[in-house]
Enzyme design. Structure first.
Site, PDB file in Angstrom:
ATOM      1  N   LYS A  36      50.587  53.415  44.994  1.00  9.31           N
ATOM      2  CA  LYS A  36      51.487  52.334  44.568  1.00  9.31           C
ATOM      3  C   LYS A  36      51.360  52.094  43.063  1.00  9.31           C
ATOM      4  O   LYS A  36      50.404  52.554  42.436  1.00  9.31           O
ATOM      5  CB  LYS A  36      51.147  51.058  45.343  1.00  9.31           C
ATOM      6  CG  LYS A  36      49.746  50.523  45.074  1.00  9.31           C
ATOM      7  CD  LYS A  36      49.364  49.453  46.091  1.00  9.31           C
ATOM      8  CE  LYS A  36      47.976  48.911  45.795  1.00  9.31           C
ATOM      9  NZ  LYS A  36      47.457  48.120  46.917  1.00  9.31           N
ATOM     10  N   ARG A 131      46.759  37.133  53.705  1.00  2.00           N
ATOM     11  CA  ARG A 131      47.907  37.500  52.873  1.00  2.00           C
ATOM     12  C   ARG A 131      49.095  37.782  53.797  1.00  2.00           C
ATOM     13  O   ARG A 131      49.859  36.879  54.074  1.00  2.00           O
ATOM     14  CB  ARG A 131      47.528  38.703  52.002  1.00  2.00           C
ATOM     15  CG  ARG A 131      48.505  39.000  50.900  1.00  2.00           C
ATOM     16  CD  ARG A 131      47.979  39.993  49.878  1.00  2.00           C
ATOM     17  NE  ARG A 131      47.660  41.307  50.447  1.00  2.00           N
ATOM     18  CZ  ARG A 131      47.201  42.336  49.729  1.00  2.00           C
ATOM     19  NH1 ARG A 131      47.003  42.204  48.422  1.00  2.00           N
ATOM     20  NH2 ARG A 131      46.920  43.493  50.304  1.00  2.00           N
ATOM     21  N   HIS A 162      43.021  44.715  56.294  1.00  2.00           N
ATOM     22  CA  HIS A 162      42.614  44.871  54.891  1.00  2.00           C
ATOM     23  C   HIS A 162      41.440  43.954  54.570  1.00  2.00           C
ATOM     24  O   HIS A 162      41.461  42.780  54.919  1.00  2.00           O
ATOM     25  CB  HIS A 162      43.812  44.538  53.990  1.00  2.00           C
ATOM     26  CG  HIS A 162      43.631  44.927  52.562  1.00  2.00           C
ATOM     27  ND1 HIS A 162      43.197  46.176  52.164  1.00  2.00           N
ATOM     28  CD2 HIS A 162      43.836  44.232  51.419  1.00  2.00           C
ATOM     29  CE1 HIS A 162      43.152  46.228  50.837  1.00  2.00           C
ATOM     30  NE2 HIS A 162      43.528  45.065  50.364  1.00  2.00           N
ATOM     31  N   ARG A 221      42.203  54.178  53.579  1.00  2.00           N
ATOM     32  CA  ARG A 221      43.166  54.057  52.486  1.00  2.00           C
ATOM     33  C   ARG A 221      42.422  54.118  51.154  1.00  2.00           C
ATOM     34  O   ARG A 221      41.741  53.161  50.778  1.00  2.00           O
ATOM     35  CB  ARG A 221      43.940  52.739  52.601  1.00  2.00           C
ATOM     36  CG  ARG A 221      44.702  52.574  53.909  1.00  2.00           C
ATOM     37  CD  ARG A 221      45.598  51.352  53.899  1.00  2.00           C
ATOM     38  NE  ARG A 221      44.889  50.113  53.642  1.00  2.00           N
ATOM     39  CZ  ARG A 221      44.269  49.386  54.566  1.00  2.00           C
ATOM     40  NH1 ARG A 221      44.274  49.766  55.831  1.00  2.00           N
ATOM     41  NH2 ARG A 221      43.644  48.271  54.219  1.00  2.00           N
ATOM     42  N   TYR A 266      47.850  39.731  12.090  1.00  2.00           N
ATOM     43  CA  TYR A 266      48.459  38.430  12.378  1.00  2.00           C
ATOM     44  C   TYR A 266      47.408  37.346  12.555  1.00  2.00           C
ATOM     45  O   TYR A 266      46.403  37.559  13.240  1.00  2.00           O
ATOM     46  CB  TYR A 266      49.264  38.507  13.681  1.00  2.00           C
ATOM     47  CG  TYR A 266      50.562  39.262  13.578  1.00  2.00           C
ATOM     48  CD1 TYR A 266      51.542  38.897  12.667  1.00  2.00           C
ATOM     49  CD2 TYR A 266      50.808  40.333  14.435  1.00  2.00           C
ATOM     50  CE1 TYR A 266      52.741  39.596  12.602  1.00  2.00           C
ATOM     51  CE2 TYR A 266      52.010  41.026  14.381  1.00  2.00           C
ATOM     52  CZ  TYR A 266      52.977  40.655  13.456  1.00  2.00           C
ATOM     53  OH  TYR A 266      54.155  41.341  13.397  1.00  2.00           O
ATOM     54  N   CYS A 313      48.548  44.122  17.515  1.00  2.00           N
ATOM     55  CA  CYS A 313      49.973  43.798  17.371  1.00  2.00           C
ATOM     56  C   CYS A 313      50.745  44.449  18.526  1.00  2.00           C
ATOM     57  O   CYS A 313      50.159  45.077  19.402  1.00  2.00           O
ATOM     58  CB  CYS A 313      50.512  44.318  16.050  1.00  2.00           C
ATOM     59  SG  CYS A 313      49.521  43.859  14.613  1.00  2.00           S
ATOM     60  N   ASP A 315      52.764  47.052  18.459  1.00  2.00           N
ATOM     61  CA  ASP A 315      52.808  48.517  18.416  1.00  2.00           C
ATOM     62  C   ASP A 315      51.702  49.151  17.584  1.00  2.00           C
ATOM     63  O   ASP A 315      51.640  50.367  17.477  1.00  2.00           O
ATOM     64  CB  ASP A 315      54.148  48.977  17.818  1.00  2.00           C
ATOM     65  CG  ASP A 315      55.312  48.227  18.402  1.00  2.00           C
ATOM     66  OD1 ASP A 315      55.453  48.231  19.634  1.00  2.00           O
ATOM     67  OD2 ASP A 315      56.062  47.597  17.631  1.00  2.00           O
TER      68      ASP A 315
HETATM   69  C1  LIG Z   1      46.219  48.491  47.248  1.00  2.00           C
HETATM   70  C2  LIG Z   1      45.793  48.554  48.630  1.00  2.00           C
HETATM   71  C3  LIG Z   1      44.790  49.449  49.019  1.00  2.00           C
HETATM   72  C4  LIG Z   1      43.992  50.267  48.043  1.00  2.00           C
HETATM   73  O1  LIG Z   1      42.987  49.458  47.485  1.00  2.00           O
HETATM   74  P1  LIG Z   1      41.822  50.111  46.628  1.00  2.00           P
HETATM   75  O2  LIG Z   1      40.869  49.014  46.389  1.00  2.00           O
HETATM   76  O3  LIG Z   1      42.465  50.594  45.358  1.00  2.00           O
HETATM   77  O4  LIG Z   1      41.292  51.229  47.421  1.00  2.00           O
HETATM   78  C5  LIG Z   1      44.526  49.570  50.360  1.00  2.00           C
HETATM   79  N1  LIG Z   1      45.175  48.813  51.269  1.00  2.00           N
HETATM   80  C6  LIG Z   1      46.118  47.928  50.934  1.00  2.00           C
HETATM   81  C7  LIG Z   1      46.791  47.129  51.991  1.00  2.00           C
HETATM   82  C8  LIG Z   1      46.459  47.753  49.597  1.00  2.00           C
HETATM   83  O5  LIG Z   1      47.388  46.860  49.266  1.00  2.00           O
END
Ligand SMILES: *Cc1c(COP(=O)(O)O)cnc(C)c1O
Length: 388
Positions: A36, A131, A162, A221, A266, A313, A315
């Protein structure tokens, strides 16, 4: 292959392959590559294609756009959207064989009603993150799950959850993660008793892979560790072998000697106390080099640390190169190794009170990504196509 040599990122695909191998050996399960947010800023096309070449058949993204881009790049495996997709896009999910996280009965009803053919889904259980997902922290909402499973246009292929704090060794956090595992296992049991047995089961994110085992699941994951970055400071020895795949560089625009008492950039937040030599670099906060790094961060030039002087800055920015032989056109390393020195993303993140994830995600689109494999450049993703 050409790219605009101003500020750019070099991504080493051999090192990515190495990290993939390491993750597989550690997890001993099917690996879903989380790509992602443009593969955490590393560029999703080459990262996903390299994963695919290594035999990875599952990918995780945040939204439909990212999923469709992966299909366009030639990713043929499963693509799971971890976030929300409005039900009106149900047919696009089906058409492109994209799998959707199914977060509630209400959402399932809407998706099923909007689809003409079954949408592949993974049930998302909220075991402690609070979440998205079926609330499974305090028992299992089995009636809702059964009603979801009975919907006509959904094909339940997976079930997942998660972790909220699998990256920490603080006692309360470890207890919380184990409690989440317990909640997940209880839900898996009740689902099975109800005759719902999804074939793909996953709960471990990167930190979960490094710090926890979960024999009941058959998939993990992997996000940040793919990129060779650690999910937190609390990492077990096995994680220390990961190697960052990204180096961020810029070039020196100008070098000049300036006397004591000269104010820089700046807001005049830095004044030289002695005669100095400074170099102006072609990078700024519009490239994703945070303005908060002003007067704090170092860059590497010819293997030497050079401090950022004054404000970053949009750039450009100015660094102290006193005593370093530097000339116009020289390279400076913002993230990565140069000689015996290294600036890790974590060092920069530490300066500004954030995490490595945020810094790499924020590297801008205008920064070309240059991919190398076996010592040769194999692809460039660059907005300045006129150079190609
Ligand atoms: C982003 C995400 C992950 C990956 O998390 P990491 O800490 O980068 O491994 C896994 N599961 C879900 C649901 C996520 O949103």
């Amino acid at each position: 292959m050409k790219f605009l040599k101003r500020t750019w990122c070099e991504i080493d695909l051999n090192t990515l392959e190495y990290n993939i191998h390491l993750i597989r050996c550690t997890a001993q399960k099917d690996v879903m590559a989380i790509v992602k947010a443009n593969a955490y800023g590393h560029g999703d096309k080459q990262v996903a294609l390299t994963c695919q070449q290594c035999g990875i058949r599952r990918f995780g993204v945040s939204n439909l756009n990212e999923a469709l881009m992966l299909r366009r790049f030639g990713i043929t495996g499963e693509i799971l959207i971890l976030g929300y997709t409005a039900p009106e896009y149900a047919d696009l999910l089906v058409k492109h064989r994209i799998t959707q996280a199914l977060i509630s009965l209400e959402y399932g009803q809407a998706l099923s009603a909007a689809a003409n053919r079954p949408v592949k889904v993974h049930l998302k259980l909220d075991t402690g993150m609070s979440r998205v997902g079926f609330f499974a922290q305090d028992g299992v909402p089995i009636d809702e799950l059964k009603a979801t499973a009975a919907l006509p246009n959904l094909e339940i292929e997976g079930v997942f959850s998660h972790f909220a704090c699998s990256d920490s060794f603080v006692e309360a956090d470890v207890r919380y993660a184990n409690w989440q595992i317990k909640n997940f296992d209880r839900a898996l049991n009740e689902l099975q008793e109800a005759g719902i047995s999804p074939s793909v089961i996953h709960i471990q994110n990167s930190a979960g892979i490094l710090n926890y085992s979960h024999p009941q699941s058959n998939c993990v994951r992997a996000g940040i560790i793919l990129y060779g970055l650690h999910p937190s400071e609390d990492i077990p020895p096995v994680g220390t072998e990961l190697k960052p795949i990204l180096t961020m560089k810029t070039i020196v625009e100008q070098v000049k000697a300036i006397p004591a008492g000269t104010q820089i950039s700046y807001g005049c937040t830095f004044t030289t106390d002695t005669d100095r030599t400074v170099a102006t670099l072609a990078v700024g906060y519009a490239d994703g080099y945070f303005r908060l790094l002003s007067n704090r961060a170092d860059v590497l030039i010819h293997g030497k640390r050079c401090r950022v002087l004054g404000r970053v800055c949009m750039d450009q920015m100015i660094v102290d190169v006193t005593g370093v032989r530097v000339q116009m056109g020289d390279e400076a390393v913002l993230i990565g190794r140069d000689g015996g020195e290294e600036i890790r993303v974590e060092e920069l993140a530490g300066h500004i009170g954030t995490i490595n994830y945020e810094l790499v995600c924020d590297i801008s689109r205008r920064v070309p990504r240059v991919y190398s494999k076996n010592g040769a450049i194999v692809d460039v993703v660059d907005d300045s196509l006129h150079l190609q």
